[in-house]
Design an enzyme around this catalytic site. Structure first.
Site, mmCIF file in Angstrom:
data_model
loop_
_atom_site.group_PDB
_atom_site.id
_atom_site.type_symbol
_atom_site.label_atom_id
_atom_site.label_comp_id
_atom_site.label_asym_id
_atom_site.label_seq_id
_atom_site.Cartn_x
_atom_site.Cartn_y
_atom_site.Cartn_z
ATOM 1 N N ASP A 46 0.827 -1.215 0.000
ATOM 2 C CA ASP A 46 0.000 0.000 0.000
ATOM 3 C C ASP A 46 0.858 1.262 0.000
ATOM 4 O O ASP A 46 0.790 2.092 0.916
ATOM 5 C CB ASP A 46 -0.936 0.038 1.214
ATOM 6 C CG ASP A 46 -1.778 -1.207 1.366
ATOM 7 O OD1 ASP A 46 -2.073 -1.852 0.340
ATOM 8 O OD2 ASP A 46 -2.150 -1.532 2.506
ATOM 9 N N ALA A 168 -14.447 2.952 5.976
ATOM 10 C CA ALA A 168 -13.563 4.114 6.106
ATOM 11 C C ALA A 168 -12.101 3.696 6.210
ATOM 12 O O ALA A 168 -11.456 3.813 7.251
ATOM 13 C CB ALA A 168 -13.971 4.954 7.310
ATOM 14 N N ASP A 170 -8.369 3.309 3.366
ATOM 15 C CA ASP A 170 -7.776 3.655 2.067
ATOM 16 C C ASP A 170 -8.064 5.105 1.687
ATOM 17 O O ASP A 170 -8.491 5.401 0.561
ATOM 18 C CB ASP A 170 -8.275 2.707 0.975
ATOM 19 C CG ASP A 170 -7.787 1.286 1.158
ATOM 20 O OD1 ASP A 170 -7.019 1.051 2.113
ATOM 21 O OD2 ASP A 170 -8.161 0.417 0.354
ATOM 22 N N GLU A 233 -11.423 -1.028 -4.127
ATOM 23 C CA GLU A 233 -10.832 -0.281 -3.023
ATOM 24 C C GLU A 233 -9.644 0.547 -3.513
ATOM 25 O O GLU A 233 -9.379 0.635 -4.708
ATOM 26 C CB GLU A 233 -10.389 -1.218 -1.896
ATOM 27 C CG GLU A 233 -9.387 -2.276 -2.294
ATOM 28 C CD GLU A 233 -9.134 -3.284 -1.178
ATOM 29 O OE1 GLU A 233 -9.867 -3.288 -0.184
ATOM 30 O OE2 GLU A 233 -8.188 -4.080 -1.327
ATOM 31 N N HIS A 304 -3.189 -1.190 -5.374
ATOM 32 C CA HIS A 304 -3.055 -0.084 -4.420
ATOM 33 C C HIS A 304 -2.003 0.908 -4.922
ATOM 34 O O HIS A 304 -0.964 1.124 -4.306
ATOM 35 C CB HIS A 304 -2.700 -0.574 -3.028
ATOM 36 C CG HIS A 304 -3.145 0.398 -1.972
ATOM 37 N ND1 HIS A 304 -4.155 0.132 -1.095
ATOM 38 C CD2 HIS A 304 -2.729 1.665 -1.682
ATOM 39 C CE1 HIS A 304 -4.344 1.169 -0.297
ATOM 40 N NE2 HIS A 304 -3.492 2.113 -0.645
#
Length: 348
Positions: A46, A168, A170, A233, A304
């Site tokens: 990430d 809630a 990312d 996401e 990501h």
């Protein structure tokens, strides 16, 4: 002499057409994107990246209490990376009250505005939307500066299992102009959401409370985690020329060699949407154009992503899972914009 002269003229004309044709083909063929050959500490998941002075900083998921939470890696050239610190020694106290099951902080997002660096981070009970996004600020990213100190500013937004149709985590901060800033977020459930941010506090705006729905997938459901069909996401929004581009990850991460993550994109003339893909399908209706997916056994589940717009060019930074070990590693590709859409290199 006349046939000889005619032959010479014909040959000159022929060579001229070859040169013009070669020049035309060279002009018509766009440069190809390339995957950077990285070295150093690449154990990244990430990633979010920013440049401060002559150094690039990557913030990523990682760490545990007492071992540093949210890892930071540094590079002078985008190629060679080393671990250069962490943001917290332990999770802030508010996270223990709000999300007792949280063991670390996820998916940090770094930005600079209002003369400070703003780091949004996520805490969650894995597999649920019992989650929150927090904020930490710093005057500098240089750990050798006397001004270097991360100050936690507390919770920004919260989602509650069984009550909210979003998750809630990312978070991604988007600077529209000198006055307007936005926070987008989301994972599974109702998809990708966005709200206005007060640039003075870095928290949600008290005057503009509209929640914008930017993207979702069929299969998303309120109150429970959807199956892979609803997996979307990790939003990241960036502007290129006249359009805002929303990058997201489809399908599943965090499963090593079995990860099915892939990176998708849509665009809009307004930062709040609506976002559409190349086929003009709304991302709020499941649309999204493919940017990158795994095509060999060597690397699985790229996703990501974050976008770097540097003087040297545009880059996409992301993680992918090694086909042998299943571990996530940092990857960076140059971006070539073709007909208004981003193109990146394939994974090896």
């Amino acid at each position: 002499m006349k046939p000889f002269i005619t032959t010479i003229i014909a040959r000159i004309w022929f060579l001229g057409t070859l040169l013009v044709g070669a020049s035309y083909r060279s002009m018509a063929t766009p440069p190809q994107p390339g995957m950077l050959e990285l070295a150093g500490d690449l154990r990244v998941h990430d990633p979010s990246v920013i440049r401060h002075g002559d150094t690039f900083y990557i913030f990523s998921t990682g760490g545990r209490q007492g071992r540093g939470v949210i890892h930071v890696r540094c590079s002078r050239d985008l190629y060679n990376w080393s671990l250069c610190g962490s943001v917290f020694e332990k999770l802030p106290e508010w996270t223990r009250r709000e999300i007792p099951a949280a063991r670390s902080a996820w998916a940090p997002d770094i930005s600079f505005f209002n003369r400070k660096y703003h780091l949004y981070y996520s805490v969650s009970a894995f597999g649920t939307n019992n989650s929150a996004i927090g904020l930490a600020t710093n005057l500098t990213l240089d750990p050798n500066s006397p001004d270097y100190a991360w100050e936690d500013q507390g919770m920004v937004i919260r989602s509650v299992a069984g009550l909210d149709d979003y998750n809630a985590i990312d978070g991604n901060l988007v600077l529209e102009d000198l006055d307007k800033a936005w926070l987008c977020w989301g994972s599974f459930w109702g998809g990708i959401k966005m709200r206005r941010i007060d640039k003075t506090t870095g928290k949600l705006s008290g005057t503009d409370t509209t929640v914008y729905s930017l993207a979702s997938r069929p299969g998303a459901a309120s109150g429970r985690k959807p199956a892979e069909a609803g997996a979307i996401e990790a939003p990241f929004i960036v502007k290129h020329e006249d359009f805002w581009y929303l990058f997201v990850s489809f399908d599943l991460c965090c499963r090593g060699v079995d990860s099915t993550y892939k990176i998708m994109v849509g665009r809009s003339q307004n930062v709040t949407g609506p976002y559409r893909d190349r086929d003009n399908k709304l991302m709020s209706d499941g649309g999204g154009s493919l940017v990158l997916q795994a095509t060999t056994p060597n690397w699985r589940g790229p996703g990501h992503c974050a976008i770097v717009q540097d003087v040297s060019g545009d880059y996409m930074v992301f993680h992918a899972y090694h086909g042998g070990t299943g571990r996530s590693e940092l990857k960076i590709s140059t971006i070539v914009w073709e007909h208004g859409w981003p193109q990146v290199a394939e994974l090896p």
